[in-house]
Design an enzyme around this catalytic site. Structure first.
Site, PDB file in Angstrom:
ATOM      1  N   CYS A 148      -2.116   2.525   9.167  1.00 15.11           N
ATOM      2  CA  CYS A 148      -3.094   1.497   8.830  1.00 15.11           C
ATOM      3  C   CYS A 148      -4.258   1.492   9.815  1.00 15.11           C
ATOM      4  O   CYS A 148      -5.398   1.211   9.443  1.00 15.11           O
ATOM      5  CB  CYS A 148      -2.440   0.120   8.802  1.00 15.11           C
ATOM      6  SG  CYS A 148      -1.356  -0.162   7.389  1.00 15.11           S
ATOM      7  N   HIS A 167       0.860  -1.186   0.000  1.00 16.81           N
ATOM      8  CA  HIS A 167       0.000   0.000   0.000  1.00 16.81           C
ATOM      9  C   HIS A 167       0.893   1.233   0.000  1.00 16.81           C
ATOM     10  O   HIS A 167       2.008   1.221   0.556  1.00 16.81           O
ATOM     11  CB  HIS A 167      -0.869   0.051   1.260  1.00 16.81           C
ATOM     12  CG  HIS A 167      -2.138  -0.734   1.186  1.00 16.81           C
ATOM     13  ND1 HIS A 167      -2.695  -1.345   2.289  1.00 16.81           N
ATOM     14  CD2 HIS A 167      -2.995  -0.989   0.163  1.00 16.81           C
ATOM     15  CE1 HIS A 167      -3.806  -1.964   1.946  1.00 16.81           C
ATOM     16  NE2 HIS A 167      -4.017  -1.749   0.661  1.00 16.81           N
TER      17      HIS A 167
END
Length: 285
Positions: free
Chosen positions: A278, A184
């Site tokens: 996250c 990511h």
């Protein structure tokens, strides 16, 4: 004062440190009540490694408390059984102003999280929209100033970037990731303020590195040791940068650049491939 770059040489871009100003932020977090590593969908996950859920909850509570101590507000999203990765709230979508886009996950193991986060957005008064192509929320979509940096290569489809640009009426800059350990964008790049980012150059294609250098000539380039400690999975309010404290070199780079590093321990949650960012979905004004 200077900051060292990845080669260890002083970085003269910060010979005069600019002032850094904090801005009160609004975050959302989901407790790791059901956190476990039951499958492996990124290189950090190992189903044979035990997970201490109580320790994960304690570390999460420490991060939650850190945000409150810094003066920010935190919306708590109710976790749902059967969704062990729901703690990684950043992936739930992107919210800017009165607009919300909910995630469309790549892996079926996480697909139901989209419905959970859409219900939460609706309860807050948003009318969340979906994309036709895969997007994994703020994992790959990071606003900076008036633009959105958008990652692709592993989870979010490049085609979704046009949908995001249309949904928010903002310029979107596509950045391509090449190292599966940085699956990511928020694992390889941290937005520090409206004009400054930090990133790990080897995580990106040569073209994306060139684009980042053009967009952010004063960016902090972070070395492998700190990047592999998930140091770039950080959250900044413009002055204070909450980051994994194991990334000690990155902490020094932040301090030298005029930021205030705030180290936390989320080592248990790293077993699932996530850390500070996250676990944090920002509701952008």
């Amino acid at each position: 004062m200077t900051v060292a770059d990845v080669s260890g040489e002083p970085d003269r871009r910060f010979s005069v440190v600019p002032p850094r100003r904090a801005r009160t932020r609004r975050y959302a977090m989901t407790p790791p009540t059901y956190f476990a590593v039951e499958y492996a969908i990124n290189p950090w996950m190992d189903v044979s490694t035990p997970v201490d859920t109580e320790r994960a909850v304690a570390q999460w509570e420490g991060l939650h408390r850190t945000y409150l101590d810094l003066g920010h507000s935190v919306e708590v999203v109710a976790p749902e059984p059967g969704l062990p990765d729901m703690v990684y709230a950043a992936n739930g979508g992107l919210i800017i102003g009165d607009r919300a886009v909910v995630a469309r996950f790549k892996y079926p193991q996480r697909a139901a999280e989209a419905s959970a986060y859409a219900r939460w957005m609706t309860d807050l008064g948003y009318s969340p929209v979906t994309t036709r192509h895969r997007n994994e929320g703020q994992g790959d979509l990071l606003p900076v100033g008036s633009m959105i940096l958008a990652g692709t290569g592993f989870r979010t489809d490049a085609e979704a970037h046009d949908e995001i640009a249309a949904a928010f009426g903002r310029r979107v800059e596509t950045l391509t990731l090449v190292d599966p350990r940085f699956y990511h964008l928020d694992t390889a790049l941290a937005v520090l303020d409206d004009t400054t980012v930090a990133y790990h150059p080897p995580a990106f294609t040569a073209a994306s590195r060139e684009r980042l250098r053009a967009l952010f000539p004063a960016a902090i380039e972070v070395g492998s040791a700190d990047a592999h400690a998930f140091g770039l999975n950080a959250v900044s309010d413009g002055r204070h940068v909450v980051y994994p404290r194991a990334a000690t070199g990155f902490g020094e780079q932040l301090r030298a650049a005029g930021f205030v590093p705030v180290g936390v321990d989320l080592s248990e949650l790293l077993k699932g491939g996530g850390s500070v960012k996250c676990c944090t979905l920002e509701l952008y004004g």
